[in-house]
Design an enzyme around this catalytic site. Sequence first.
Site: not given
Length: 429
Positions: A219, A223, A247-248, A291
């Site tokens: 922040h 972004s 959108k998220d 894994e």
Amino acid sequence: MSFPWANEYKPANGLTQWLDEKLPLPRFVYNAVGAGYPVPRNLNYMWNFGVLAGFCLVLQIVTGVILAMHYAANAGVAFDSVEHIMRDVNWGWMLRYAHANGASAFFVVVYLHIFRGFFYSSYKAPREMIWLLGVVIFLLMMATAFMGYVLPWGQMSFWGAKVITGLFGAIPVVGEPLQVWLLGGYAPDNAALNRFFSLHFLLPFVIAGVIILHIWALHIPGSSNPTGVEVKSESDTVPFHPYYTAKDGFGLGVFLLIYCAVLFFAPNMLGHPDNYIPANPLSTPAHIVPEWYFWPFYAILRAFTADFFFIPAKLMGVLAMFSAILVWFFLPWLDTSPVRSGHYRPLFRKFFWILLIDVAVLGYCGGAPAAEPYVMISQIASMYYFLHFLVILPLVSSIEKPEPLPFSITEAVLGKDESAVLNANPAAA
């Protein structure tokens, strides 16, 4: 980053005004993920993975805390306690599968997040600290996932712990004492299981703390975006809510569809069959493998088969495996190109796709037996991996001729941005 055009938080009534004065939590949320946080208007779905990673962490913490209520960290009953969860605890099977597959989902999302950062050079100034904290989060995830894989105390859990902790024994002088200290003995047993359970329970909360710092650091500069061009005017941004919350939300819905399809129809798809057999120190599995999300680094570890002068092959493998992640810390200074986005770097873009294929090859070799031709392929792929970051990336940065950048984010989205030009150069009016 403080945007002069950002919406200010205004309490709607007396209660919210009083709360804002005493504990400004609504203001904090509003400025962090609400209409008070402007974001570039051209973010695509590759910017969904940060939110998805946060969701995966919450999912892992919630399911993990409930599973911990029924799990017994004792070598004699650990395997049986997992079976008890699966068979006797209400919805225990779903919680266990949600947690196990949630770990894989977490790594899928984070790997996509990382490679998006590689392509768009999200590590460049002024966002170096965001990237560095992200690498720390990844290292903590790797440690947490390894310790969690040991807890079911199946064959692969036991022998995985035996092999991975044995790597510390390769460190000169302090290696063997360090290995004994980690295990609480000379082989994985009750002491090791208790240590791993405690740390596996604790580390997700440490990860959550580092994620808060990660978001805080985000922040400050704001972004990044697909063009790599910084925000120049109000027309370059939109409020985070409702544009990117919607959108998220769509991205989260798609993610949940895929996740639930695996959870309910193929929950054991990513598990190793040997881990459904109780741990037996007297029976070594034919093929010890971690894994899937460790496979690229496991391939690098196994690529070293001969001593290098006075350095044992085992130590070289350990150093290379850790260096494969640690090299990411230096990316902000290895990549010196002034252009961020891979869309405008044609030569960089080609080598990015080669790197992606190289990592996929390493992953395949890491899951394959330690035999030819997989060892030789791992050696070639490992060599290229380090060449990419230490030689090719700096070289490409210095010789590449980037394509022309748009003047602003708005120009990249809507065409020529007259207002941005006038704001940047008032004399043009």
